[in-house]
Write an enzyme that holds these catalytic residues in place. Structure first.
Site: not given
Length: 264
Positions: A143, A155
């Site tokens: 990401s 995350y």
């Protein structure tokens, strides 16, 4: 060496929705046999049925990437049934919530287990088969959050880990005939990340679709590049982060997601 899709065997995790589903459709349409992996086998079976007319085919397989025995069983099935794995797309992932203290630890550890340790489990299980199937490809879906660190800490940490893992293996596994790519999407609309706080406002142009990522994954399989960002212009944010850190931090601190929470 050239890498063409016809007759190749690919494994895609997190294939029941979003980027994984779009990637499965894209690769099966290009002629690959895709072992589609997720926990929701009913969705995988529906996907396989929907793609029966594709050039390739889809083989559903229910597995949880946090279960080492289940991942090992997946690799054993692929080895025994197909005798090869030419592409492994580690896409399974979850978002998780904010990390503010002890009450958030379990959720954060779950995020790390799925996103980072799940990737390690799949790489460990398939490494020998990938080498035996060389030239082969690994695409780890990380990401832009693994480059910039905006959003939930668990995350971001998991995706920073996937970026580091991918970069290290792109060097150390090259001699085995395995290329390893870190694929870094920006804001993409998926079931788990609807991005509704962005799509309805002036920043909607920043948001992409799962098919955008699937197209880039197909490109990475052809070319064997070690890094790709989707959309490509997100790379300018990453460059800005390193070229002008104080200014970057001043601007990033004003972004809502810099508060560490996940937006709808």
């Amino acid at each position: 060496m050239t890498w063409g899709p016809d007759g190749k065997i690919a494994v895609v995790t997190g294939a029941s929705s979003g980027i994984g589903e779009a990637t499965t459709r894209r690769l099966a349409g290009a002629g690959l046999t895709v072992v589609a992996v997720a926990r929701r086998v009913d969705r995988l079976e529906a996907l396989a049925s929907d793609l029966e007319g594709a050039r390739g085919r889809v083989v559903p397989h229910a597995a949880d990437v946090t279960d080492t025995e289940a991942v090992d069983a997946l690799a054993a099935r692929v080895r025994d049934e197909f005798g090869a794995c030419h592409a492994l797309i580690n896409n399974a992932g979850i978002g998780g919530g904010a990390f503010t203290g002890r009450e958030d630890l379990d959720d954060t550890l779950r995020t790390l287990d799925v996103n980072l340790l799940g990737t390690f489990r799949c790489l460990a299980a398939f490494s020998d088969l990938l080498e035996a199937s060389a030239p082969s490809r690994v695409v780890n879906v990380a990401s832009v959050a693994g480059k910039l660190g905006i959003g939930p800490a668990g995350y971001a940490a998991s995706k920073f880990g996937v970026v580091g893992l991918s970069e290290a293996l792109s060097l150390s596994w090259a001699s085995r005939g395995i290329t390893v790519c870190q694929l870094n999407p920006g804001f993409i609309v998926t079931e788990g990340f609807p991005q509704t706080d962005l799509t309805g406002g002036p920043l909607g142009r920043l948001v992409g679709e799962p098919e955008d990522v699937a197209d880039r994954i197909a490109e990475v399989l052809r070319t064997g590049v070690a890094e790709r960002t989707v959309p490509g212009w997100y790379r300018s944010f990453v460059a800005f982060r390193h070229v002008a850190p104080p200014l970057y931090r001043a601007i990033a601190s004003r972004i809502d997601r810099a508060g560490g929470e996940r937006r709808a």
